[in-house]
Each structure stands twice: as structure tokens, then as C-alpha cells.
Write a protein that holds these residues in place. Structure first.
Motif, PDB file in Angstrom:
ATOM      1  N   TRP A 124     -10.182  10.693   7.236  1.00 41.32           N
ATOM      2  CA  TRP A 124      -9.226  11.341   6.318  1.00 41.32           C
ATOM      3  C   TRP A 124      -8.887  10.281   5.346  1.00 41.32           C
ATOM      4  N   SER A 125      -8.624   8.875   5.657  1.00 36.29           N
ATOM      5  CA  SER A 125      -8.577   7.943   4.607  1.00 36.29           C
ATOM      6  C   SER A 125      -9.776   7.982   3.367  1.00 36.29           C
ATOM      7  N   ALA A 150      -1.201   7.182 -22.018  1.00 36.30           N
ATOM      8  CA  ALA A 150      -0.182   6.194 -21.341  1.00 36.30           C
ATOM      9  C   ALA A 150      -0.615   4.994 -20.738  1.00 36.30           C
ATOM     10  N   PHE A 151      -0.440   3.867 -20.963  1.00 35.64           N
ATOM     11  CA  PHE A 151      -0.773   2.652 -20.394  1.00 35.64           C
ATOM     12  C   PHE A 151      -0.247   2.732 -18.694  1.00 35.64           C
ATOM     13  N   PHE A 152       1.096   3.255 -18.507  1.00 37.64           N
ATOM     14  CA  PHE A 152       1.285   3.149 -17.195  1.00 37.64           C
ATOM     15  C   PHE A 152       0.493   4.177 -16.351  1.00 37.64           C
ATOM     16  N   GLN A 153       0.104   5.212 -16.971  1.00 35.33           N
ATOM     17  CA  GLN A 153      -0.734   6.364 -15.906  1.00 35.33           C
ATOM     18  C   GLN A 153      -2.007   5.566 -15.788  1.00 35.33           C
ATOM     19  N   VAL A 154      -2.792   5.152 -16.511  1.00 35.43           N
ATOM     20  CA  VAL A 154      -3.903   4.511 -16.483  1.00 35.43           C
ATOM     21  C   VAL A 154      -3.891   3.228 -15.501  1.00 35.43           C
ATOM     22  N   PHE A 155      -2.806   2.329 -15.460  1.00 30.99           N
ATOM     23  CA  PHE A 155      -2.780   1.255 -14.541  1.00 30.99           C
ATOM     24  C   PHE A 155      -2.094   1.890 -13.375  1.00 30.99           C
ATOM     25  N   ASN A 156      -1.669   2.805 -13.129  1.00 30.13           N
ATOM     26  CA  ASN A 156      -1.080   3.246 -11.912  1.00 30.13           C
ATOM     27  C   ASN A 156      -2.301   3.794 -11.179  1.00 30.13           C
ATOM     28  N   GLN A 157      -3.048   4.906 -11.871  1.00 30.59           N
ATOM     29  CA  GLN A 157      -4.210   5.342 -11.111  1.00 30.59           C
ATOM     30  C   GLN A 157      -5.342   4.374 -10.797  1.00 30.59           C
ATOM     31  N   SER A 158      -5.342   3.285 -11.630  1.00 31.86           N
ATOM     32  CA  SER A 158      -6.342   2.136 -11.226  1.00 31.86           C
ATOM     33  C   SER A 158      -5.882   1.461 -10.043  1.00 31.86           C
ATOM     34  N   ILE A 159      -4.627   1.172 -10.036  1.00 33.04           N
ATOM     35  CA  ILE A 159      -4.382   0.425  -8.777  1.00 33.04           C
ATOM     36  C   ILE A 159      -4.329   1.186  -7.553  1.00 33.04           C
ATOM     37  N   LEU A 160      -3.884   2.520  -7.612  1.00 30.14           N
ATOM     38  CA  LEU A 160      -4.085   3.571  -6.490  1.00 30.14           C
ATOM     39  C   LEU A 160      -5.541   3.481  -6.047  1.00 30.14           C
ATOM     40  N   LEU A 161      -6.274   3.706  -6.821  1.00 30.96           N
ATOM     41  CA  LEU A 161      -7.848   3.831  -6.481  1.00 30.96           C
ATOM     42  C   LEU A 161      -8.296   2.487  -5.750  1.00 30.96           C
ATOM     43  N   THR A 163      -6.135   0.497  -4.234  1.00 30.94           N
ATOM     44  CA  THR A 163      -5.598   0.247  -2.954  1.00 30.94           C
ATOM     45  C   THR A 163      -6.279   1.269  -1.891  1.00 30.94           C
ATOM     46  N   SER A 164      -6.494   2.426  -2.196  1.00 30.32           N
ATOM     47  CA  SER A 164      -7.268   3.257  -1.009  1.00 30.32           C
ATOM     48  C   SER A 164      -8.459   2.838  -0.710  1.00 30.32           C
ATOM     49  N   TYR A 165      -9.300   2.091  -1.474  1.00 30.51           N
ATOM     50  CA  TYR A 165     -10.430   1.282  -1.123  1.00 30.51           C
ATOM     51  C   TYR A 165      -9.976   0.180  -0.216  1.00 30.51           C
ATOM     52  N   LEU A 166      -9.196  -0.522  -0.462  1.00 28.44           N
ATOM     53  CA  LEU A 166      -8.796  -1.592   0.469  1.00 28.44           C
ATOM     54  C   LEU A 166      -8.411  -1.233   1.634  1.00 28.44           C
ATOM     55  N   TRP A 167      -7.723  -0.091   1.925  1.00 28.97           N
ATOM     56  CA  TRP A 167      -7.257   0.682   3.192  1.00 28.97           C
ATOM     57  C   TRP A 167      -8.563   0.475   4.176  1.00 28.97           C
ATOM     58  N   LEU A 168      -9.575   1.101   3.454  1.00 33.61           N
ATOM     59  CA  LEU A 168     -10.840   1.396   4.135  1.00 33.61           C
ATOM     60  C   LEU A 168     -11.577  -0.230   4.597  1.00 33.61           C
ATOM     61  N   SER A 173      -3.508  -1.950   7.961  1.00 29.93           N
ATOM     62  CA  SER A 173      -2.312  -1.207   8.917  1.00 29.93           C
ATOM     63  C   SER A 173      -1.478  -0.364   7.917  1.00 29.93           C
ATOM     64  N   PHE A 174      -0.513   0.377   8.447  1.00 28.78           N
ATOM     65  CA  PHE A 174       0.236   1.587   7.858  1.00 28.78           C
ATOM     66  C   PHE A 174      -0.191   2.196   6.822  1.00 28.78           C
ATOM     67  N   GLN A 175      -1.666   2.479   6.704  1.00 30.16           N
ATOM     68  CA  GLN A 175      -2.141   3.417   5.855  1.00 30.16           C
ATOM     69  C   GLN A 175      -2.029   4.911   6.143  1.00 30.16           C
ATOM     70  N   VAL A 176      -1.876   4.915   7.683  1.00 31.01           N
ATOM     71  CA  VAL A 176      -1.390   6.420   7.859  1.00 31.01           C
ATOM     72  C   VAL A 176      -0.207   6.903   7.332  1.00 31.01           C
ATOM     73  N   LEU A 177       0.962   6.119   7.618  1.00 27.42           N
ATOM     74  CA  LEU A 177       2.324   6.445   6.933  1.00 27.42           C
ATOM     75  C   LEU A 177       2.003   6.733   5.500  1.00 27.42           C
ATOM     76  N   ALA A 178       1.517   5.791   4.846  1.00 29.94           N
ATOM     77  CA  ALA A 178       1.300   5.831   3.474  1.00 29.94           C
ATOM     78  C   ALA A 178       0.495   7.107   2.936  1.00 29.94           C
ATOM     79  N   ILE A 179      -0.419   7.373   3.710  1.00 30.01           N
ATOM     80  CA  ILE A 179      -1.071   8.682   3.316  1.00 30.01           C
ATOM     81  C   ILE A 179      -0.414   9.949   3.579  1.00 30.01           C
ATOM     82  N   LEU A 180       0.415   9.724   4.610  1.00 31.06           N
ATOM     83  CA  LEU A 180       1.195  11.276   5.222  1.00 31.06           C
ATOM     84  C   LEU A 180       2.246  11.183   3.798  1.00 31.06           C
TER      85      LEU A 180
END
Length: 301
Positions: A124-125, A150-161, A163-168, A173-180
Motif C-alpha cells: 500500500w505504500s 505556483a512555486f509552493f505547489q510545484v515544490f510541495n508536490q515534488s517533495i512529497l513524490l 518522500t514517498s519514494y524514500l519510504w519504500l 519508519s512511521f510511514q504507516v501513520l503518515a500514509i493514514l
């Protein structure tokens, strides 16, 4: 209920899942960096193209924004339920291994050292990681509707992508709580966006901005929790990636908090920094106004 649990947590494809560079789509570092670069380049090109042709009116998109919001809301609900059932099943099946050193809540914060990215939770991750690519399309929809990047949206979306890769990649740790927490908030936010996109009345308070603020606060708690348990319990898996993510999330939190406070303080006292077009901003949300402020501030230095 047993049938739902089987398809979301006990199906062989879920139980036997393994994150692998050779078998999992989008699992290489080169794919991640190329995707982020392509996302930024195409968003910037679309923004510049609309400026060059001097189109004053929003590009008509019909039901596409509403359908995108509905799809993201349903996917978020699916991931939330799936990882909730999967986490409960993983705790049930692996508790014999770590029960002397951790409680189930501590396991959610701190994976044991040597945890590999395989099994139900990481399936699910991986689905959440793939869903991040669907999130990126919202940037293009915003550029077409509002003719502004919007710079903030582009930056935020890139960071979240990232981050989700680093989880895998590092079995963080803590990725279950973060995804929930993220999928719960996303299901409400995108459900609200679908609600307003089909013409139903919007909420008076900045609903989306408040949800994002709550989410950032939860992420801050998750990061402090895993760092605390790392030193208390003798180590958590993927702590290096966790520290890196903590720095990125702290930067996003400070940037978001700064404009969140300014937006509330200046709502009644000052005029808006961006004067919206009535034809293109009938259902503007608080996050869109904040992104306008971020864009204007960036242009003004």
C-alpha cells in the motif's frame, strides 16, 4: 467484512509484494529524478505558453477537474482502508518477533532494524507512491484554469513524490501513520473539491488550508515520535531518510505557517494580494489564495 479484508490485506499479490528495482515500476532513482524534472519542465512550459499566447480567459476543462478530484478522493479512501487492515495484519503476524521490545503503537512509529520493503504495508505504500503521480495533474489543471504557476505547489508536490519514494527505498519508519493521516486528509480535501467543482456551496472558512495545516502538524508529531523512539529503543529502520524528510517537512511547515498566519491576519485589514477574475475563481479555496500570495511574493522578491 472478511471479503474486504481478503482483497485489501490477505490477497497473495499483496502478501507477497516486494519492492524491487527490477520488478516494481518507477522504482529506480533515475526514474524518480527524471519524473520530477519532467513535471517541473512541463508545468513551466505550459505556464510560459499561456503567457506567450496572451490568453486572458481560463482554458475550458469541462468536468475534468471534478472527475480528477473524485478519483483522488476514492483512491485515498481505498489506500486508507487497505493500509489500515494491512497494518493490523502485520502486527498480528510479526508481533512475536518484536513484542518484548515494542508495543504495537511503537511499531507504527519505529520499524525494527533490518526491516525489508516487502509485504502488505509496503504494497500500500507503493500504491500511495504511484498515486502521487496522479496528484501532479492538479498542477496542470490549475495552470490551465488560472494561467499561473505556483512555486509552493510545484515544490510541495515534488517533495512529497520524493518522500514517498524514500519510504519504500529505505523501509522508513512511521510511514504507516503518515500514509493514514495523509490519505484521510486527502479524501476529505478532494471530496470537498469535487463538491465545489460540481457547483455545490463551499465552506466559509478556508477548509482546504485548515486541513493541510492539520496534516503538517500530524507529520511533525510523527517525526518527533520516531526520533524519540530511535534513541530510546536502540534504533529505528530508515532513520537516515527520516532525518532528511524531517528537514524537508520542516521547511514546508515554516513556509506554509508563515502564509497561513498572514492570510488570517490580513483577511479583514488588507486588500487581497491577487485580485481574482470572477469567471475563473468562483470556487476558489483557501489553498489557492495562499498559492497566489506565494507567487506574488516570489515575484516581488
Amino acid at each position: 467484512m472478511q471479503s474486504i479484508k481478503y482483497w485489501l490485506a490477505e490477497h497473495p499479490c499483496i502478501v507477497r509484494f516486494r519492492w524491487s528495482h527490477s520488478q516494481s515500476w518507477g522504482s529506480t532513482w533515475s526514474f524518480l529524478f527524471t519524473s520530477i524534472a519532467a513535471y517541473i519542465a512541463t508545468a513551466a512550459f505550459l505556464h510560459l505558453f499561456l503567457l506567450l499566447i496572451r490568453r486572458r480567459r481560463p482554458v475550458p476543462l469541462g468536468p475534468i477537474p471534478a472527475l480528477h478530484s473524485l478519483a483522488m478522493a476514492l483512491i485515498s479512501v481505498l489506500i486508507f482502508v487497505g493500509i489500515l487492515f494491512s497494518a493490523a495484519a502485520e502486527i498480528r503476524d510479526t508481533r512475536w518477533f518484536w513484542r518484548r521490545s515494542k508495543t504495537p503503537l511503537q511499531w507504527l512509529f519505529c520499524f525494527p532494524l533490518g526491516t525489508r520493503p516487502s509485504g502488505r504495508v509496503f504494497f500500500w505504500s507503493y500504491v500511495f507512491y504511484l498515486s502521487r503521480f496522479l496528484h501532479l495533474f492538479r498542477t496542470y489543471l490549475k495552470v490551465l484554469r488560472r494561467r499561473r504557476l505556483a512555486f509552493f505547489q510545484v515544490f510541495n508536490q515534488s517533495i512529497l513524490l520524493c518522500t514517498s519514494y524514500l519510504w519504500l527505498e529505505f523501509s522508513q519508519s512511521f510511514q504507516v501513520l503518515a500514509i493514514l493521516s495523509m490519505t484521510l486528509v486527502y479524501s476529505m480535501v478532494y471530496g470537498y473539491r469535487f463538491w465545489t467543482a460540481i457547483g455545490l456551496p463551499s465552506a466559509c472558512p478556508p477548509f482546504v488550508v485548515n486541513c493541510q495545516m492539520i496534516l503538517l502538524g500530524c507529520n511533525l508529531v510523527w517525526h518527533f515520535g520516531v526520533l524519540f523512539l530511535h534513541f530510546l529503543k536502540g534504533g529505528c529502520n530508515g532513520i537516515g531518510a527520516c532525518v532528511f524528510n524531517s528537514v524537508l517537512n520542516a521547511f514546508i511547515l515554516l513556509l506554509f505557517l508563515n502564509f497561513y498566519v498572514k492570510m488570517h491576519l490580513s483577511r479583514r485589514e488588507d486588500a487581497p494580494l491577487v485580485q481574482p477574475d470572477s469567471s475563473s475563481t468562483r470556487h476558489r479555496t483557501g489553498s489557492e489564495m495562499m498559492e497566489d500570495q506565494l507567487t506574488v511574493k516570489a515575484k516581488n522578491g
